[in-house]
Design a protein around this motif. Structure first.
Motif, short mmCIF file in Angstrom:
data_model
loop_
_atom_site.label_atom_id
_atom_site.label_comp_id
_atom_site.label_asym_id
_atom_site.label_seq_id
_atom_site.Cartn_x
_atom_site.Cartn_y
_atom_site.Cartn_z
N GLU A 93 0.84 -1.20 0.00
CA GLU A 93 0.00 0.00 0.00
C GLU A 93 0.87 1.26 0.00
O GLU A 93 0.60 2.23 -0.71
N HIS A 129 2.15 1.81 -3.42
CA HIS A 129 1.07 2.31 -4.27
C HIS A 129 0.82 3.79 -4.03
O HIS A 129 0.65 4.56 -4.98
N LEU A 164 1.17 6.23 -7.15
CA LEU A 164 -0.01 6.94 -7.67
C LEU A 164 0.12 8.44 -7.41
O LEU A 164 -0.25 9.25 -8.25
N PHE A 204 -10.77 13.76 3.35
CA PHE A 204 -11.20 12.48 2.79
C PHE A 204 -11.36 11.39 3.83
O PHE A 204 -11.70 10.26 3.48
N PRO A 261 -5.70 5.50 2.32
CA PRO A 261 -4.67 5.78 1.31
C PRO A 261 -5.01 6.96 0.41
O PRO A 261 -4.10 7.60 -0.13
N MET A 262 -6.30 7.25 0.21
CA MET A 262 -6.67 8.36 -0.66
C MET A 262 -6.04 9.66 -0.16
O MET A 262 -5.46 10.43 -0.93
N TYR A 321 -0.25 -1.59 -14.14
CA TYR A 321 0.06 -1.26 -12.75
C TYR A 321 -1.01 -0.38 -12.14
O TYR A 321 -1.46 -0.61 -11.02
N LEU A 322 -1.44 0.63 -12.91
CA LEU A 322 -2.46 1.54 -12.39
C LEU A 322 -3.73 0.78 -12.03
O LEU A 322 -4.31 0.98 -10.96
N TRP A 344 -4.00 -2.39 -11.33
CA TRP A 344 -3.75 -3.26 -10.18
C TRP A 344 -3.75 -2.46 -8.87
O TRP A 344 -4.42 -2.83 -7.90
N SER A 345 -3.04 -1.33 -8.88
CA SER A 345 -2.91 -0.59 -7.63
C SER A 345 -4.25 0.00 -7.21
O SER A 345 -4.59 0.00 -6.03
N LEU A 346 -5.02 0.49 -8.18
CA LEU A 346 -6.29 1.09 -7.81
C LEU A 346 -7.28 0.07 -7.28
O LEU A 346 -8.13 0.38 -6.46
N THR A 356 -6.31 -2.79 -5.64
CA THR A 356 -5.87 -3.35 -4.36
C THR A 356 -5.98 -2.34 -3.21
O THR A 356 -6.14 -2.74 -2.07
N LEU A 357 -5.87 -1.05 -3.55
CA LEU A 357 -5.97 -0.06 -2.48
C LEU A 357 -7.38 -0.08 -1.90
O LEU A 357 -8.36 -0.09 -2.65
N GLU A 358 -7.45 -0.05 -0.60
CA GLU A 358 -8.78 -0.03 0.01
C GLU A 358 -9.25 1.42 0.12
O GLU A 358 -9.06 2.07 1.14
N ILE A 359 -9.83 1.89 -0.95
CA ILE A 359 -10.33 3.26 -0.94
C ILE A 359 -11.84 3.23 -0.81
O ILE A 359 -12.53 2.56 -1.57
N TRP A 394 -14.83 4.77 -1.63
CA TRP A 394 -15.17 5.81 -2.61
C TRP A 394 -16.30 6.69 -2.13
O TRP A 394 -16.34 7.88 -2.46
N ARG A 407 -16.79 7.63 0.85
CA ARG A 407 -16.17 8.58 1.77
C ARG A 407 -15.41 9.64 1.00
O ARG A 407 -15.40 10.82 1.38
N VAL A 408 -14.77 9.21 -0.09
CA VAL A 408 -14.04 10.16 -0.92
C VAL A 408 -15.01 11.14 -1.58
O VAL A 408 -14.75 12.34 -1.66
#
Lengths: 270, 271
Positions: free
Chosen positions: A81, A84, A88, A141, A145-146, B37-38, B40-42, B44-47, B49, B51-52
């Motif tokens: 993480e 990443h 990113l 946010f 990670p965001m 990669y982009l 994959w990373s997006l 796997t990241l626990e975002i 959304w 909340r974003v």
């Protein structure tokens, strides 16, 4: 007067500095020392902490050793993480920093106002540390990670933008004039005349910043912005020092590896 | 050469963009890898959304609450800033001094191998860990307060300046070194008459740059309790005093700007 008498009367000792230079130099030394003394004394350092510092350090070292090797498995996820977040964030930086760099360099900006705006963005971005940006974006946010990606991006824009802007100011103007003479639009001039000239700088700086960002994102978790910092902060707060050792070893490995990769890539490019 | 001449034979007037990576396979392969990669990373990241998505109105709210910046607690702000500057100054000064022996020990053309390896190990180890990690350890050992901050910045400055110094010494032309050695100079004499005249300008430049970097970093070690304006900033954030936070941030920005200006000025004078 014999030669030896003459030598005794007029000693020709070689001196590197004239008396005036020497005086100036010692004034500088004195000034620097005075500033250092003032800053230390004004800090009201609690010197008695030094008395048991070695005991504390030794105590911590014995608690940290040996590392709890089984913990490595749990570190892998947060470690990925972290990478990443750094990657990113760096990708987003390139997209934003590039237009800002055009604004901030004298030969491509529109007018004095846009130049000033560009410069201000770069200075503001660089002055605020990644972790402070992290505080801000966690407030926006929520933890995760965001917030980390945004923090990395906002800090890196200034770094990348400044170096790219400097590169743009030093480009070969002949090429730009030649493209302008063909009747190209402003955008075409930027795209065909300016961009190819600064592209190596962009690549090199981006990779370099990525490697710095890996290190930065390892601590973003301290303010809740994701990555291995969260695990590290939790381990420290729970006094799980053997796990802390494992995490530090992991961070060390990743940072060294990224530095190695970044150096190798930059050698290839330049 | 063969490729360009055949391309010229094909359509002589066609202009080709200059590429950093000339091989199209490598170039497009790298681009494809980046896309993979982009993705994959997006994933796997626990975002979170949703909340974003909430973030935008929150950001507006945050910015609204930041204005106008609250400079009413001026004395607190001033004390924190002063403490940061003092931490930076003290750390730079002692870092400059400590960096000299370590930098000399890190130059492979001056010292025996074991000494070189020890110095380089110190430099690599302290460079790898972020200031905040180092700060946490110093806070644990020396307690909360500016002392931990100064020591943190001291470690960072020492390793930075000594790395630069060591590389500078290693890159020196060997002629002068040999010439001074041939006169039968002792090691200290070698340092004074050969190394210092060559390394001094850059060493001073790097040290001044480090002062400026220390001012920037001194604003952040406070987040883990190591003193300075960062501690005030973290406190204001956790109390949701966003207008005071903005005042602190503006102060930091102007402080860093001044520090950078000063550092550039001194380095121009040195040149």
């Amino acid at each position: 007067m014999t030669a030896s008498q003459h030598a005794a009367k007029h000693p020709e000792v070689w001196r590197r500095f004239s008396p005036r230079q020497t005086l100036l130099r010692y004034t500088w030394y004195l000034g620097v020392v005075a500033v250092a003394v003032w800053s230390i004394s004004a800090l009201d350092v609690a010197w008695f902490f030094f008395l048991d510092a070695h005991v504390q350090a030794l105590d911590m070292a014995t608690r940290m050793w040996p590392p709890e090797l089984g913990y490595f498995r749990k570190v892998v996820g947060p470690l990925i993480e972290t990478i990443h977040i750094a990657t990113l964030g760096t990708v987003a930086t390139v997209l934003v920093a590039f237009p800002v760099a055009f604004l901030a360099s004298r030969n491509t900006t529109f007018n004095a106002v846009t130049w000033f705006i560009g410069r201000f963005i770069l200075v503001a971005s660089r002055s605020v540390n990644t972790v402070v940006w992290g505080l801000l974006f966690v407030a926006i946010f929520g933890p995760g990670p965001m917030a980390g990606i945004w923090a990395i991006t906002f800090r890196s824009i200034g770094f990348l933008g400044k170096l790219v802007a400097e590169a743009i100011e030093e480009i070969d103007t002949g090429v730009v004039e030649a493209i302008e003479a063909t009747g190209a639009s402003r955008l075409q001039v930027l795209w065909i005349g300016v961009l190819p000239q600064v592209l190596p700088v962009i690549y090199g700086t981006t990779v370099y910043r990525w490697d710095i960002n890996i290190r930065e994102s390892s601590v973003l978790g301290f303010v809740g912005a994701g990555g291995i910092g969260i695990v590290l902060y939790a381990a420290i707060n729970q006094f799980l020092w053997q796990e802390v050792t494992v995490i530090l070893i992991a961070v060390f490995g990743v940072v060294i590896l990224s530095e190695f990769v970044s150096a190798a890539v930059r050698r290839r490019i330049t | 050469m063969a490729a360009s001449s055949s391309a010229q034979a094909g359509d002589a007037l066609r202009w080709q963009r200059i590429r950093t990576i000339e091989n199209p396979w490598v170039r497009q392969g790298l681009a494809a890898l980046a896309v993979v990669y982009l993705a994959w990373s997006l994933t796997t990241l626990e975002i979170n959304w949703t909340r974003v998505a909430d973030g935008l109105p929150r950001a507006v709210n945050l910015v609204l609450r930041m204005f106008p910046p609250d400079f009413s607690r001026g004395s607190l702000l001033f004390r924190g800033t002063l403490e940061s500057v003092q931490m930076a100054l003290a750390a730079s000064f002692f870092g400059m001094i400590l960096a000299v022996p370590i930098g000399i020990c890190g130059a492979s053309n001056l010292v025996p191998k074991p000494v070189y390896l020890a110095a380089r190990a110190f430099i690599i180890l302290s460079r790898t860990f972020h200031e905040i990690i180092v700060a946490i350890f110093f806070v644990k050992i020396f307690g909360f307060g500016p002392l931990a901050g100064v020591l943190t910045l001291l470690v960072a400055s020492t390793s930075f300046i000594s790395k630069m110094l060591a590389e500078d010494i290693e890159n020196m032309p060997p002629g002068q070194l040999e010439a001074i050695r041939a006169t039968g100079a002792s090691f200290p004499q070698l340092l004074v008459y050969c190394i210092s005249p060559q390394a001094l300008p850059r060493y001073l430049g790097v040290s001044i740059y480090r002062l400026d970097a220390n001012i920037r970093h001194s604003t952040v070690v406070g987040i883990v309790g190591a003193g300075g304006i960062g501690q005030v900033l973290a406190a204001s954030f956790s109390r949701y005093d966003y207008d005071f936070s903005l005042a602190i941030l503006l102060t930091i920005i102007s402080l860093v700007f001044l520090g950078e200006f000063f550092s550039n000025w001194v380095r121009n004078q040195l040149r």
